[in-house]
Design a protein around this motif. Sequence first.
Motif, PDB file in Angstrom:
ATOM      1  N   ILE A  88       0.699  -1.231  -0.113  1.00 64.57           N
ATOM      2  CA  ILE A  88       0.464  -0.193   0.261  1.00 64.57           C
ATOM      3  C   ILE A  88       0.413   1.210   0.384  1.00 64.57           C
ATOM      4  O   ILE A  88       0.445   2.562  -0.693  1.00 64.57           O
ATOM      5  CB  ILE A  88      -0.852   0.440   1.083  1.00 64.57           C
ATOM      6  CG1 ILE A  88      -2.065  -1.362   0.952  1.00 64.57           C
ATOM      7  CG2 ILE A  88      -1.493   1.077   1.529  1.00 64.57           C
ATOM      8  CD1 ILE A  88      -3.201  -1.733   2.539  1.00 64.57           C
ATOM      9  N   GLU A  89       2.151   1.310   0.723  1.00 63.35           N
ATOM     10  CA  GLU A  89       3.072   1.866   1.023  1.00 63.35           C
ATOM     11  C   GLU A  89       3.715   2.877  -0.660  1.00 63.35           C
ATOM     12  O   GLU A  89       4.990   3.850  -0.682  1.00 63.35           O
ATOM     13  CB  GLU A  89       3.730   1.854   1.893  1.00 63.35           C
ATOM     14  CG  GLU A  89       4.785   0.895   1.750  1.00 63.35           C
ATOM     15  CD  GLU A  89       4.236  -0.719   2.659  1.00 63.35           C
ATOM     16  OE1 GLU A  89       2.752  -0.525   2.750  1.00 63.35           O
ATOM     17  OE2 GLU A  89       4.578  -0.774   3.027  1.00 63.35           O
ATOM     18  N   ASP A  90       3.153   1.490  -1.486  1.00 65.32           N
ATOM     19  CA  ASP A  90       4.022   2.558  -3.024  1.00 65.32           C
ATOM     20  C   ASP A  90       3.112   3.398  -4.076  1.00 65.32           C
ATOM     21  O   ASP A  90       3.086   3.313  -4.825  1.00 65.32           O
ATOM     22  CB  ASP A  90       4.141   0.836  -3.375  1.00 65.32           C
ATOM     23  CG  ASP A  90       5.637  -0.085  -2.773  1.00 65.32           C
ATOM     24  OD1 ASP A  90       5.469  -1.350  -2.925  1.00 65.32           O
ATOM     25  OD2 ASP A  90       6.388   0.277  -2.246  1.00 65.32           O
ATOM     26  N   THR A  91       1.697   3.021  -3.188  1.00 64.16           N
ATOM     27  CA  THR A  91       1.104   3.915  -3.338  1.00 64.16           C
ATOM     28  C   THR A  91       1.465   5.567  -3.832  1.00 64.16           C
ATOM     29  O   THR A  91       2.184   6.206  -2.927  1.00 64.16           O
ATOM     30  CB  THR A  91      -0.242   4.441  -3.059  1.00 64.16           C
ATOM     31  OG1 THR A  91      -1.233   2.950  -3.221  1.00 64.16           O
ATOM     32  CG2 THR A  91      -1.332   5.453  -3.796  1.00 64.16           C
ATOM     33  N   ALA A  92       1.652   5.886  -5.388  1.00 62.97           N
ATOM     34  CA  ALA A  92       2.425   6.832  -5.479  1.00 62.97           C
ATOM     35  C   ALA A  92       2.029   7.643  -6.902  1.00 62.97           C
ATOM     36  O   ALA A  92       2.254   6.702  -7.926  1.00 62.97           O
ATOM     37  CB  ALA A  92       3.788   7.441  -5.452  1.00 62.97           C
ATOM     38  N   MET A  93       2.644   8.347  -7.797  1.00 64.68           N
ATOM     39  CA  MET A  93       3.164   8.958  -8.910  1.00 64.68           C
ATOM     40  C   MET A  93       4.262   8.626  -9.415  1.00 64.68           C
ATOM     41  O   MET A  93       5.172   8.677  -8.638  1.00 64.68           O
ATOM     42  CB  MET A  93       2.852  10.599  -8.937  1.00 64.68           C
ATOM     43  CG  MET A  93       2.287  10.973 -10.619  1.00 64.68           C
ATOM     44  SD  MET A  93       0.969   9.787 -11.260  1.00 64.68           S
ATOM     45  CE  MET A  93      -0.172  11.219 -11.296  1.00 64.68           C
ATOM     46  N   ASP A 100      17.176  17.123 -14.781  1.00 67.96           N
ATOM     47  CA  ASP A 100      15.912  17.002 -14.581  1.00 67.96           C
ATOM     48  C   ASP A 100      14.806  17.550 -14.952  1.00 67.96           C
ATOM     49  O   ASP A 100      14.252  18.351 -14.113  1.00 67.96           O
ATOM     50  CB  ASP A 100      16.673  19.238 -13.748  1.00 67.96           C
ATOM     51  CG  ASP A 100      16.525  19.807 -15.378  1.00 67.96           C
ATOM     52  OD1 ASP A 100      17.164  20.717 -15.101  1.00 67.96           O
ATOM     53  OD2 ASP A 100      17.111  18.803 -16.239  1.00 67.96           O
ATOM     54  N   ARG A 101      14.995  16.910 -15.901  1.00 74.22           N
ATOM     55  CA  ARG A 101      13.408  16.534 -16.625  1.00 74.22           C
ATOM     56  C   ARG A 101      12.504  15.332 -16.204  1.00 74.22           C
ATOM     57  O   ARG A 101      14.122  14.052 -15.726  1.00 74.22           O
ATOM     58  CB  ARG A 101      13.968  16.645 -18.046  1.00 74.22           C
ATOM     59  CG  ARG A 101      14.842  17.708 -18.339  1.00 74.22           C
ATOM     60  CD  ARG A 101      13.453  18.684 -18.597  1.00 74.22           C
ATOM     61  NE  ARG A 101      12.630  18.287 -19.466  1.00 74.22           N
ATOM     62  CZ  ARG A 101      12.092  18.937 -20.373  1.00 74.22           C
ATOM     63  NH1 ARG A 101      13.718  19.437 -20.989  1.00 74.22           N
ATOM     64  NH2 ARG A 101      11.360  18.552 -21.412  1.00 74.22           N
ATOM     65  N   LYS A 102      11.491  15.676 -16.234  1.00 75.58           N
ATOM     66  CA  LYS A 102      10.492  14.145 -15.517  1.00 75.58           C
ATOM     67  C   LYS A 102       9.563  14.398 -16.682  1.00 75.58           C
ATOM     68  O   LYS A 102       9.098  14.933 -17.776  1.00 75.58           O
ATOM     69  CB  LYS A 102      10.061  14.772 -14.093  1.00 75.58           C
ATOM     70  CG  LYS A 102      10.890  14.238 -13.103  1.00 75.58           C
ATOM     71  CD  LYS A 102      10.426  14.349 -11.576  1.00 75.58           C
ATOM     72  CE  LYS A 102       9.798  15.507 -11.442  1.00 75.58           C
ATOM     73  NZ  LYS A 102      10.644  16.605 -11.284  1.00 75.58           N
ATOM     74  N   GLY A 103       8.763  12.916 -16.625  1.00 74.14           N
ATOM     75  CA  GLY A 103       7.718  13.180 -17.490  1.00 74.14           C
ATOM     76  C   GLY A 103       6.682  13.621 -16.688  1.00 74.14           C
ATOM     77  O   GLY A 103       6.080  13.209 -15.360  1.00 74.14           O
ATOM     78  N   PRO A 104       5.048  13.150 -17.847  1.00 73.01           N
ATOM     79  CA  PRO A 104       3.737  13.214 -16.512  1.00 73.01           C
ATOM     80  C   PRO A 104       3.612  12.831 -15.383  1.00 73.01           C
ATOM     81  O   PRO A 104       2.789  12.988 -14.993  1.00 73.01           O
ATOM     82  CB  PRO A 104       2.713  14.312 -17.884  1.00 73.01           C
ATOM     83  CG  PRO A 104       4.053  12.469 -18.831  1.00 73.01           C
ATOM     84  CD  PRO A 104       5.482  13.020 -18.748  1.00 73.01           C
TER      85      PRO A 104
END
Length: 112
Positions: A88-93, A100-104
């Motif tokens: 459950i604690e893996d719930t995340a985006m 320094d770049r990330k996707g959506p």
Amino acid sequence: EVQLVESGGGLVQPGGSLRLSCATSGFPFTTYSMNWVRRAPGKGLEWVSTINPTGSNTYYVDSVKGRFTISRDNAKNTLYLQLNSLKIEDTAMYYCEKGDRKGPGTQVTVSS
């Protein structure tokens, strides 16, 4: 232009598995280490895993060691994260990251 597009998230029960993908373009993928990071509800960004350019070296935060596996396909410019024995604690985006770049991001929700 650097583009990172994550996919593969979803709703899964505790103990389940998911495979996240990150399709990349706009930079020489084969020359960069890549990261997965995540942001849980109400919390800050957390580093999860890193893979070096050739895929020969991988690193994990302690909380996911033995459960998550990072990999890459340099022929397809794609990064992966296999998530097993989800908690459950893996719930995340979850985001793939280059410098320094990330996707959506792609949402992973672990719930019974």
